[in-house]
Design an enzyme around this catalytic site. Structure first.
Site, PDB file in Angstrom:
ATOM      1  N   HIS A  54     -13.973  -2.046   2.231  1.00 19.18           N
ATOM      2  CA  HIS A  54     -14.558  -0.777   2.662  1.00 19.18           C
ATOM      3  C   HIS A  54     -16.024  -0.626   2.198  1.00 19.18           C
ATOM      4  CE1 HIS A  54     -10.407   0.249   3.486  1.00 19.18           C
ATOM      5  NE2 HIS A  54     -10.083   0.083   2.223  1.00 19.18           N
ATOM      6  N   SER A  77     -16.790  -4.287   6.472  1.00 15.04           N
ATOM      7  CA  SER A  77     -15.779  -3.342   6.016  1.00 15.04           C
ATOM      8  C   SER A  77     -14.412  -3.888   6.382  1.00 15.04           C
ATOM      9  CB  SER A  77     -16.007  -1.993   6.694  1.00 15.04           C
ATOM     10  OG  SER A  77     -15.707  -0.961   5.795  1.00 15.04           O
ATOM     11  N   SER A  82     -13.932   3.140   7.649  1.00 15.57           N
ATOM     12  CA  SER A  82     -14.131   3.371   6.216  1.00 15.57           C
ATOM     13  C   SER A  82     -15.566   3.178   5.723  1.00 15.57           C
ATOM     14  CB  SER A  82     -13.197   2.451   5.421  1.00 15.57           C
ATOM     15  OG  SER A  82     -13.554   1.105   5.610  1.00 15.57           O
ATOM     16  N   ASP A 131      -9.939  -7.298   1.028  1.00 16.99           N
ATOM     17  CA  ASP A 131      -9.172  -6.068   0.816  1.00 16.99           C
ATOM     18  C   ASP A 131      -8.253  -5.907   2.026  1.00 16.99           C
ATOM     19  OD1 ASP A 131      -8.191  -3.501   0.539  1.00 16.99           O
ATOM     20  OD2 ASP A 131     -10.112  -2.595   0.016  1.00 16.99           O
ATOM     21  N   GLU A 192      -7.919  -7.243  -3.211  1.00 16.60           N
ATOM     22  CA  GLU A 192      -8.004  -5.906  -3.784  1.00 16.60           C
ATOM     23  C   GLU A 192      -6.708  -5.109  -3.721  1.00 16.60           C
ATOM     24  OE1 GLU A 192     -10.519  -4.334  -5.241  1.00 16.60           O
ATOM     25  OE2 GLU A 192     -10.261  -2.203  -4.872  1.00 16.60           O
ATOM     26  N   ASN A 217      -5.158  -6.478  -7.433  1.00 11.25           N
ATOM     27  CA  ASN A 217      -4.400  -5.227  -7.357  1.00 11.25           C
ATOM     28  C   ASN A 217      -3.489  -5.041  -8.562  1.00 11.25           C
ATOM     29  OD1 ASN A 217      -3.392  -2.839  -5.752  1.00 11.25           O
ATOM     30  ND2 ASN A 217      -1.479  -3.949  -6.025  1.00 11.25           N
ATOM     31  N   LYS A 222      -6.244  -1.701 -12.259  1.00  9.21           N
ATOM     32  CA  LYS A 222      -6.484  -1.467 -10.837  1.00  9.21           C
ATOM     33  C   LYS A 222      -5.357  -0.575 -10.304  1.00  9.21           C
ATOM     34  CE  LYS A 222      -6.994  -1.866  -6.341  1.00  9.21           C
ATOM     35  NZ  LYS A 222      -6.045  -1.235  -5.400  1.00  9.21           N
ATOM     36  N   ASP A 226      -6.696   3.093  -9.705  1.00 12.81           N
ATOM     37  CA  ASP A 226      -7.242   3.287  -8.346  1.00 12.81           C
ATOM     38  C   ASP A 226      -6.147   3.836  -7.426  1.00 12.81           C
ATOM     39  OD1 ASP A 226      -7.403   2.301  -5.591  1.00 12.81           O
ATOM     40  OD2 ASP A 226      -8.996   0.930  -6.137  1.00 12.81           O
ATOM     41  N   ASN A 227      -5.002   3.136  -7.364  1.00 14.48           N
ATOM     42  CA  ASN A 227      -3.960   3.538  -6.416  1.00 14.48           C
ATOM     43  C   ASN A 227      -3.416   4.931  -6.760  1.00 14.48           C
ATOM     44  OD1 ASN A 227      -4.457   0.785  -6.268  1.00 14.48           O
ATOM     45  ND2 ASN A 227      -2.403   0.255  -5.623  1.00 14.48           N
ATOM     46  N   CYS A 231      -6.155   7.974  -5.363  1.00 17.86           N
ATOM     47  CA  CYS A 231      -5.510   8.727  -4.267  1.00 17.86           C
ATOM     48  C   CYS A 231      -5.295  10.180  -4.657  1.00 17.86           C
ATOM     49  CB  CYS A 231      -4.198   8.063  -3.864  1.00 17.86           C
ATOM     50  SG  CYS A 231      -4.472   6.490  -3.007  1.00 17.86           S
ATOM     51  N   HIS A 337      -2.528   0.848   3.749  1.00 12.74           N
ATOM     52  CA  HIS A 337      -3.649   0.029   4.226  1.00 12.74           C
ATOM     53  C   HIS A 337      -3.737  -0.086   5.743  1.00 12.74           C
ATOM     54  CE1 HIS A 337      -6.989  -2.665   3.582  1.00 12.74           C
ATOM     55  NE2 HIS A 337      -6.527  -3.353   4.595  1.00 12.74           N
ATOM     56  N   HIS A 390     -12.124   6.706  -2.690  1.00 11.29           N
ATOM     57  CA  HIS A 390     -11.982   7.037  -4.117  1.00 11.29           C
ATOM     58  C   HIS A 390     -13.336   7.275  -4.770  1.00 11.29           C
ATOM     59  CE1 HIS A 390      -7.990   5.903  -3.422  1.00 11.29           C
ATOM     60  NE2 HIS A 390      -7.896   4.797  -4.118  1.00 11.29           N
ATOM     61  N   SER A 398     -11.594  -0.876 -10.765  1.00 17.47           N
ATOM     62  CA  SER A 398     -11.178  -1.888  -9.776  1.00 17.47           C
ATOM     63  C   SER A 398     -12.227  -2.977  -9.648  1.00 17.47           C
ATOM     64  CB  SER A 398     -10.991  -1.238  -8.404  1.00 17.47           C
ATOM     65  OG  SER A 398     -10.133  -0.145  -8.509  1.00 17.47           O
ATOM     66  N   GLN A 402     -12.628  -7.016 -10.028  1.00 19.44           N
ATOM     67  CA  GLN A 402     -13.098  -7.909  -8.957  1.00 19.44           C
ATOM     68  C   GLN A 402     -14.185  -8.845  -9.484  1.00 19.44           C
ATOM     69  OE1 GLN A 402     -12.258  -8.802  -6.068  1.00 19.44           O
ATOM     70  NE2 GLN A 402     -11.086  -7.172  -5.102  1.00 19.44           N
TER      71      GLN A 402
HETATM   72  P1  NAI Z   1       3.859   0.356  -3.791  1.00 17.59           P
HETATM   73  O1  NAI Z   1       4.642  -0.842  -3.444  1.00 17.59           O
HETATM   74  O2  NAI Z   1       3.636   0.707  -5.232  1.00 17.59           O
HETATM   75  O3  NAI Z   1       4.482   1.649  -3.098  1.00 17.59           O
HETATM   76  C1  NAI Z   1       4.992   1.706  -1.812  1.00 17.59           C
HETATM   77  C2  NAI Z   1       6.301   2.483  -1.884  1.00 17.59           C
HETATM   78  O4  NAI Z   1       6.777   2.756  -0.575  1.00 17.59           O
HETATM   79  C3  NAI Z   1       7.400   1.699  -2.602  1.00 17.59           C
HETATM   80  O5  NAI Z   1       7.907   2.454  -3.689  1.00 17.59           O
HETATM   81  C4  NAI Z   1       8.440   1.447  -1.525  1.00 17.59           C
HETATM   82  O6  NAI Z   1       9.759   1.476  -2.039  1.00 17.59           O
HETATM   83  C5  NAI Z   1       8.192   2.627  -0.575  1.00 17.59           C
HETATM   84  N1  NAI Z   1       8.655   2.407   0.797  1.00 17.59           N
HETATM   85  C6  NAI Z   1       8.646   1.258   1.535  1.00 17.59           C
HETATM   86  N2  NAI Z   1       9.149   1.492   2.753  1.00 17.59           N
HETATM   87  C7  NAI Z   1       9.461   2.798   2.812  1.00 17.59           C
HETATM   88  C8  NAI Z   1      10.006   3.638   3.818  1.00 17.59           C
HETATM   89  N3  NAI Z   1      10.361   3.155   5.026  1.00 17.59           N
HETATM   90  N4  NAI Z   1      10.175   4.956   3.535  1.00 17.59           N
HETATM   91  C9  NAI Z   1       9.856   5.450   2.317  1.00 17.59           C
HETATM   92  N5  NAI Z   1       9.340   4.708   1.315  1.00 17.59           N
HETATM   93  C10 NAI Z   1       9.141   3.397   1.575  1.00 17.59           C
HETATM   94  O7  NAI Z   1       2.450   0.178  -3.070  1.00 17.59           O
HETATM   95  P2  NAI Z   1       1.097   1.034  -3.381  1.00 17.59           P
HETATM   96  O8  NAI Z   1       0.285   0.319  -4.369  1.00 17.59           O
HETATM   97  O9  NAI Z   1       1.499   2.427  -3.617  1.00 17.59           O
HETATM   98  O10 NAI Z   1       0.344   0.881  -1.985  1.00 17.59           O
HETATM   99  C11 NAI Z   1       0.834   1.483  -0.805  1.00 17.59           C
HETATM  100  C12 NAI Z   1      -0.120   1.209   0.338  1.00 17.59           C
HETATM  101  O11 NAI Z   1      -1.372   1.848   0.089  1.00 17.59           O
HETATM  102  C13 NAI Z   1      -0.464  -0.258   0.545  1.00 17.59           C
HETATM  103  O12 NAI Z   1      -0.637  -0.482   1.929  1.00 17.59           O
HETATM  104  C14 NAI Z   1      -1.791  -0.406  -0.170  1.00 17.59           C
HETATM  105  O13 NAI Z   1      -2.496  -1.526   0.269  1.00 17.59           O
HETATM  106  C15 NAI Z   1      -2.437   0.900   0.161  1.00 17.59           C
HETATM  107  N6  NAI Z   1      -3.493   1.388  -0.713  1.00 17.59           N
HETATM  108  C16 NAI Z   1      -4.353   2.281  -0.141  1.00 17.59           C
HETATM  109  C17 NAI Z   1      -5.364   2.849  -0.878  1.00 17.59           C
HETATM  110  C18 NAI Z   1      -6.288   3.794  -0.248  1.00 17.59           C
HETATM  111  O14 NAI Z   1      -7.318   4.114  -0.834  1.00 17.59           O
HETATM  112  N7  NAI Z   1      -6.032   4.307   0.918  1.00 17.59           N
HETATM  113  C19 NAI Z   1      -5.553   2.506  -2.309  1.00 17.59           C
HETATM  114  C20 NAI Z   1      -4.559   1.590  -2.828  1.00 17.59           C
HETATM  115  C21 NAI Z   1      -3.566   1.064  -2.041  1.00 17.59           C
END
Ligand code: NAI
Length: 468
Positions: A54, A77, A82, A131, A192, A217, A222, A226-227, A231, A337, A390, A398, A402
């Site tokens: 991003h 990006s 983003s 990322d 990432e 990650n 991280k 960050d997560n 968020c 993501h 963020h 984070s 990196q």
């Molecule tokens: P995580 O694995 O810690 O959490 C995901 C959760 O979703 C898990 O607890 C899992 O059991 C649950 N899950 C899976 N399928 C499901 C369903 N059908 N219904 C309900 N719950 C379900 O992963 P994390 O780190 O929380 O990341 C989640 C997503 O966010 C990833 O795609 C990651 O790449 C992205 N992300 C986005 C950021 C942003 O700034 N927008 C920052 C960091 C991560």
């Protein structure tokens, strides 16, 4: 001197980006200290480094850092919505080729990813910051396509069509064989995010991974920062900038209670929303209960919830059918993501559904029964699509990871093809660098205490199994 090879919205925004970068630098204390610490050593000297992450103001400080450490950088990006256009312009003004425009098309996105990989004189990157894994995917698929071109036939969707087109674009410019020349020269990729890391482990188990990778990650500093806290800041920021709707008192449904879900649930609760969590994992569901949230299924909350945020990294979590049954003017967004968490395409093609654009990245969809929903950022990550992602302080954590990963790759710490994490002592170091800014004073272990709990005085302080 400004770069000559670039695509940004408006290069005249560079001055504004530079001013924003100054505020970010002040917040990104760990990253700036890391930059100062290694600047004289030039650990990335002359290394061709391509980044797909991003293109925000915070990323600008990461790019500046990689350059100060000696790298020859190109950047795009990792999402069509983003980019902060002023940050992209600023980075171009410092001489780095950037290919990123907020609101670029998917086709442009993949062309920009390809252009980022193409260094002058037919060269490719030696190191990559990724990322979500799209640049990694481009290189792997291009490599495979040079073995068997049929992998480019019959793309299953638009995204894959444009990815395949990007591979052909590279062949057109550099000739076939470019991927076979370039991929073996890539010393390492630092990834990432959760979804990108999941892709890497999947490739590793399938035996198709071609390049050593560092899973940034899963550094504690991280994903547990960050997560979660990133968020907690940017989830509500995105919803409010997009809609200005009051969240207090409303029922909000957070799908997924992993790291991102925990941050989003907390940010919505802090606004006074009544939060319901959906989960598939009993441990995370129990955590949500213990944190005081209800746990239910999306179907259960349809009559009540007025805000939905998907945080799962999974697909089809909010379906077209769900949206057809939501309350009038329910707000629907994703912060995971990829955009496939919400069945946007299927919903928009349902008979009689009408779309009306409210403003960039905010659309109203009206169903034949007269009820509407408000969709944020077309289902792409709402915190970067509708706000700026963020804040700098958390991204400093984070991006210090990196930077350390990139230095490690350059030093030859990760030679064999595998997926690595950074050593815990570095993770602790990243946290240590961020404490003074918050006025925190660490207690120092005595030798006797250290011996008693069985850790070195200088760390690491926890076993690998410890979950924080
Ligand atoms: P995580 O694995 O810690 O959490 C995901 C959760 O979703 C898990 O607890 C899992 O059991 C649950 N899950 C899976 N399928 C499901 C369903 N059908 N219904 C309900 N719950 C379900 O992963 P994390 O780190 O929380 O990341 C989640 C997503 O966010 C990833 O795609 C990651 O790449 C992205 N992300 C986005 C950021 C942003 O700034 N927008 C920052 C960091 C991560």
């Amino acid at each position: 001197m400004a770069a000559t090879d670039y695509v940004v919205k408006d290069i005249a925004l560079a001055e504004q980006g530079k001013k924003l970068a100054l505020i970010a630098e002040h917040e990104m204390c760990g990253l700036m200290q890391t930059r100062e610490k290694y600047a004289a050593q030039q650990p990335l000297k002359g290394i061709r480094l391509a980044g797909s992450l991003h293109m925000t103001v915070q990323t600008a400080i990461l790019i500046d850092t990689l350059r100060v450490l000696g790298a020859d950088v190109r950047w795009c990006s990792c999402n069509i919505f983003s980019t902060t256009d002023s940050a992209a312009a600023y980075i171009v003004s410092t001489g780095v080729p950037v290919f990123a425009v907020k609101g670029e098309s998917l086709e442009e996105y993949w062309t920009y990813t390809a252009r980022t990989a193409m260094f002058p004189n037919g060269e490719g990157p030696q190191q990559i910051v990724d990322d979500g894994g799209d640049l990694t995917l481009l290189l792997h698929k291009g490599f495979n396509a040079e073995n068997d071109e049929s992998v480019l036939e019959n793309p299953e969707n638009e995204e894959v069509k444009f990815l395949n087109q990007a591979i052909r674009f590279i062949w057109e410019k550099q000739g076939k064989g470019w991927f076979h020349k370039v991929v073996p020269q890539v010393r390492g990729i630092s990834e990432e995010t959760t979804t990108g890391v999941n892709r890497l482990y999947a490739m590793k188990s399938a035996g198709t991974l071609l390049i050593p990778c560092v899973n940034v990650n899963d550094s504690v500093t991280k994903s547990k920062f960050d997560n979660v806290y990133g968020c907690r800041h940017s989830c509500v920021d995105g919803i409010l900038r997009a809609t200005d709707v009051m969240l207090a008192g409303k029922i909000a449904c957070v799908c997924g209670y992993g790291d991102v879900g925990k941050g989003c649930a907390e940010s919505l609760r802090a606004q006074g929303a009544r939060v319901v969590v959906t989960e598939i994992d009993p441990i995370c569901a129990l955590q949500a209960c213990m944190a005081g949230y209800s746990v239910a299924r999306v179907e259960d909350v349809l009559p009540e919830a007025e805000v939905y945020v998907t945080t799962t990294g999974n697909k089809d979590v909010i379906t077209a059918e769900h949206m057809s049954k939501m309350r009038h003017m329910a707000i629907v967004g994703n912060i995971g993501h990829f955009d496939n968490e919400i069945e946007v395409d299927k919903m928009s093609k349902m008979p009689g559904v009408k779309r009306e654009n409210i403003k960039p990245q905010v659309d109203k969809f009206t169903f034949p029964d007269g009820h509407s929903i408000i969709l944020l950022a077309e289902g792409r990550l709402l915190n970067l699509g509708c706000a700026n992602g963020h804040p700098s302080f958390v991204m400093s954590n984070s991006f210090t990871n990196q930077t350390l990963a990139q230095i490690g790759i350059a030093r030859g710490d990760f030679k064999t093809v595998d997926v690595y994490t950074l050593p815990k002592i570095l993770d602790e170091e990243v946290a240590r660098l961020h404490l003074p800014k918050l006025g925190a004073k660490l207690t120092v272990l005595s030798k006797e205490q250290a011996d008693y709990i069985g850790v070195p005085v200088e760390g690491p302080y926890k076993k690998d199994a410890y979950r924080y």
